[in-house]
Design a protein around this motif. Sequence first.
Motif, mmCIF file in Angstrom:
data_model
loop_
_atom_site.group_PDB
_atom_site.id
_atom_site.type_symbol
_atom_site.label_atom_id
_atom_site.label_comp_id
_atom_site.label_asym_id
_atom_site.label_seq_id
_atom_site.Cartn_x
_atom_site.Cartn_y
_atom_site.Cartn_z
ATOM 1 N N MET A 87 0.824 -1.194 0.000
ATOM 2 C CA MET A 87 0.000 0.000 0.000
ATOM 3 C C MET A 87 0.866 1.255 0.000
ATOM 4 S SD MET A 87 -2.911 1.076 2.684
ATOM 5 C CE MET A 87 -3.519 2.708 2.716
ATOM 6 N N ASN A 88 1.916 1.246 0.809
ATOM 7 C CA ASN A 88 2.784 2.420 0.867
ATOM 8 C C ASN A 88 3.471 2.666 -0.474
ATOM 9 O OD1 ASN A 88 2.076 2.731 3.525
ATOM 10 N ND2 ASN A 88 3.931 1.792 4.325
ATOM 11 N N ASP A 89 3.926 1.587 -1.132
ATOM 12 C CA ASP A 89 4.584 1.746 -2.425
ATOM 13 C C ASP A 89 3.623 2.338 -3.453
ATOM 14 O OD1 ASP A 89 6.992 0.773 -1.472
ATOM 15 O OD2 ASP A 89 6.553 -1.296 -2.054
ATOM 16 N N MET A 90 2.364 1.894 -3.432
ATOM 17 C CA MET A 90 1.362 2.415 -4.349
ATOM 18 C C MET A 90 1.111 3.908 -4.077
ATOM 19 S SD MET A 90 -2.571 1.172 -4.924
ATOM 20 C CE MET A 90 -3.115 1.812 -3.341
ATOM 21 N N LEU A 91 1.030 4.275 -2.809
ATOM 22 C CA LEU A 91 0.811 5.670 -2.434
ATOM 23 C C LEU A 91 1.967 6.544 -2.919
ATOM 24 C CD1 LEU A 91 -0.821 7.790 -0.752
ATOM 25 C CD2 LEU A 91 0.687 7.185 1.141
ATOM 26 N N LEU A 92 3.184 6.092 -2.691
ATOM 27 C CA LEU A 92 4.353 6.863 -3.121
ATOM 28 C C LEU A 92 4.394 6.991 -4.642
ATOM 29 C CD1 LEU A 92 6.962 5.391 -0.645
ATOM 30 C CD2 LEU A 92 6.022 7.704 -0.612
ATOM 31 N N LYS A 93 4.064 5.909 -5.349
ATOM 32 C CA LYS A 93 4.053 5.951 -6.810
ATOM 33 C C LYS A 93 3.034 6.967 -7.316
ATOM 34 C CE LYS A 93 3.717 2.986 -10.858
ATOM 35 N NZ LYS A 93 3.540 1.626 -11.361
ATOM 36 N N LYS A 94 1.826 6.984 -6.707
ATOM 37 C CA LYS A 94 0.800 7.960 -7.096
ATOM 38 C C LYS A 94 1.267 9.386 -6.864
ATOM 39 C CE LYS A 94 -3.456 5.326 -6.482
ATOM 40 N NZ LYS A 94 -4.704 5.228 -5.699
ATOM 41 N N ALA A 95 2.108 9.579 -5.839
ATOM 42 C CA ALA A 95 2.614 10.913 -5.521
ATOM 43 C C ALA A 95 3.833 11.281 -6.366
ATOM 44 C CB ALA A 95 2.959 10.986 -4.038
ATOM 45 N N GLY A 96 4.285 10.337 -7.212
ATOM 46 C CA GLY A 96 5.446 10.613 -8.049
ATOM 47 C C GLY A 96 6.760 10.486 -7.316
ATOM 48 N N ILE A 97 6.788 9.691 -6.266
ATOM 49 C CA ILE A 97 7.992 9.533 -5.455
ATOM 50 C C ILE A 97 8.547 8.126 -5.665
ATOM 51 C CG2 ILE A 97 8.901 9.458 -3.100
ATOM 52 C CD1 ILE A 97 6.583 11.383 -2.342
ATOM 53 N N ALA A 98 9.851 8.060 -5.935
ATOM 54 C CA ALA A 98 10.540 6.776 -6.065
ATOM 55 C C ALA A 98 11.565 6.693 -4.940
ATOM 56 C CB ALA A 98 11.208 6.652 -7.423
ATOM 57 N N PRO A 99 11.177 6.143 -3.794
ATOM 58 C CA PRO A 99 12.087 6.137 -2.640
ATOM 59 C C PRO A 99 13.286 5.223 -2.838
ATOM 60 C CG PRO A 99 10.152 4.819 -2.178
ATOM 61 C CD PRO A 99 9.924 5.459 -3.509
ATOM 62 N N ASN A 100 14.362 5.565 -2.155
ATOM 63 C CA ASN A 100 15.557 4.727 -2.111
ATOM 64 C C ASN A 100 15.597 4.097 -0.724
ATOM 65 O OD1 ASN A 100 18.045 3.532 -2.427
ATOM 66 N ND2 ASN A 100 19.182 5.405 -2.013
ATOM 67 N N TYR A 101 15.057 2.906 -0.604
ATOM 68 C CA TYR A 101 14.993 2.244 0.696
ATOM 69 C C TYR A 101 16.365 1.714 1.094
ATOM 70 C CZ TYR A 101 9.923 2.119 0.012
ATOM 71 O OH TYR A 101 8.613 2.445 -0.196
ATOM 72 N N VAL A 102 16.747 2.043 2.297
ATOM 73 C CA VAL A 102 17.964 1.499 2.873
ATOM 74 C C VAL A 102 17.596 0.512 3.974
ATOM 75 C CG1 VAL A 102 20.079 2.072 4.128
ATOM 76 C CG2 VAL A 102 19.259 3.581 2.321
ATOM 77 N N CYS A 103 16.501 0.819 4.656
ATOM 78 C CA CYS A 103 16.048 -0.015 5.768
ATOM 79 C C CYS A 103 14.534 0.083 5.842
ATOM 80 C CB CYS A 103 16.682 0.476 7.065
ATOM 81 S SG CYS A 103 16.164 -0.441 8.521
ATOM 82 N N ARG A 104 13.892 -1.057 6.002
ATOM 83 C CA ARG A 104 12.436 -1.067 6.165
ATOM 84 C C ARG A 104 12.121 -1.860 7.423
ATOM 85 N NH1 ARG A 104 9.659 -2.075 0.293
ATOM 86 N NH2 ARG A 104 7.985 -0.869 1.208
#
Length: 94
Positions: A1-18
């Motif tokens: 869900m979080n990945d979908m939300l970020l994609k809709k916002a145009g954000i491509a995060p660089n995950y280092v730790c989840r």
Amino acid sequence: MNDMLLKKAGIAPNYVCRVDEPASIVSLVRAGLGVALYGCKSGEEAGITLLPIEKPVCERHFQIVWHEKRYLSLAARKFRDFLVRYFGGSNPLQ
């Protein structure tokens, strides 16, 4: 869900730790190791600043289910009935 939300916002995060544990999330944010999507409403109490996400809309829908022919303890029935009353539904058992 979080990945979908970020994609809709145009954000491509660089995950280092989840992490999933709220206390760990708060510790990492406090240490300045990034930002987090934090679903708990106790952020200010934990010493972090919460910012509401307005767009894109971020919401979750939960449902409660139980098997009518299976035993439910008194605690489980009370909890179920509380949820039904609290969230405005009608109690199907009444």
